[in-house]
Design an enzyme around this catalytic site. Sequence first.
Site, short mmCIF file in Angstrom:
data_model
loop_
_atom_site.label_atom_id
_atom_site.label_comp_id
_atom_site.label_asym_id
_atom_site.label_seq_id
_atom_site.Cartn_x
_atom_site.Cartn_y
_atom_site.Cartn_z
N SER A 46 0.82 1.09 -7.45
CA SER A 46 1.20 0.30 -6.27
C SER A 46 0.75 0.86 -4.93
CB SER A 46 2.72 0.09 -6.24
OG SER A 46 3.08 -0.90 -7.18
N LYS A 49 -1.10 -1.52 -2.79
CA LYS A 49 -0.52 -2.47 -1.83
C LYS A 49 -0.81 -2.09 -0.37
CE LYS A 49 3.23 -4.10 -4.82
NZ LYS A 49 3.24 -3.26 -6.04
N SER A 101 7.90 -2.60 -2.87
CA SER A 101 6.77 -2.58 -3.81
C SER A 101 6.84 -3.78 -4.76
CB SER A 101 6.75 -1.27 -4.60
OG SER A 101 5.45 -1.04 -5.12
N LYS A 206 3.50 5.14 0.76
CA LYS A 206 3.62 4.15 -0.32
C LYS A 206 3.68 4.86 -1.66
CE LYS A 206 3.95 0.14 -2.08
NZ LYS A 206 4.78 0.83 -3.10
#
Length: 270
Positions: A46, A49, A101, A206
């Site tokens: 993720s 993203k 997320s 992140k």
Amino acid sequence: MTPRYKTDANGSLVPDIRAAAAIVFNPETGEVLWEENAQDKRSIASITKVMTAVVFLEDNPDLSQEITIERGDVYAASTTYLRANERITLKDVLHLTLIASDNAAARALARVSHGGSASFIERMNEKAIELGLENTTFADPSGLDAANMSSAYDLSRLISFAAADERIAPVMRTREYKVSTSRRTINIHSTNRLLLGGEVDVMGGKTGFITKAGYCLATLLRLPQGNQVAVVVLGARSSPGRFWETRHLFNWLSGKASLVIDPDKQLQEQ
């Protein structure tokens, strides 16, 4: 976990990490301050993203615009708060993508962008080339696809770039947020536990996890001395491990910052 150290080729004591790859990078100078397997290509889950947000915002979308979540957005999405046929603003979709997320949210951002999802993934790859991320390729906007690949070095540059965007950085720093859809209100919490402790000054970050990638974290942190550094940890063995390793690298650098990041020394060397 006990901090581990080893002696490098110069005889200096440096961190010895348990994760598969990691880096400490100075975005101001482009200097790698410490690294372990930082050029290895790995699945990034993720952390994908971050690029999804960057490419989505390149269109300067009206974030107050409402969209309708489609069945394809939520199908096999693994982590999502969204449901098909709900209406929600693009602002809230962006917050779901970066804070919680949310995989369906990332898919929705790609789908509603000009050209649709396939074009969006092409643009993600074009942006990687534009930013000089030579080990980075994308196959989907959420990170569920294990073919999304990058390196710790590339991700240190990507997170530094994204955290310089004032539309992205405050979202990545948000601990909790209230999302409203046409049907309900949802309280979401950041997956980045470094935001909770307060002992590390997080400028952006992140998380990521799929089995192929292991537990991952890309962050831009501010040292007590004021300098910003990107710290990326890939392939940690546990979720707490990625945060622990990041703090370990941060603490080591904080204690060494006057030696490792010294503007006067850099000027003398130039």
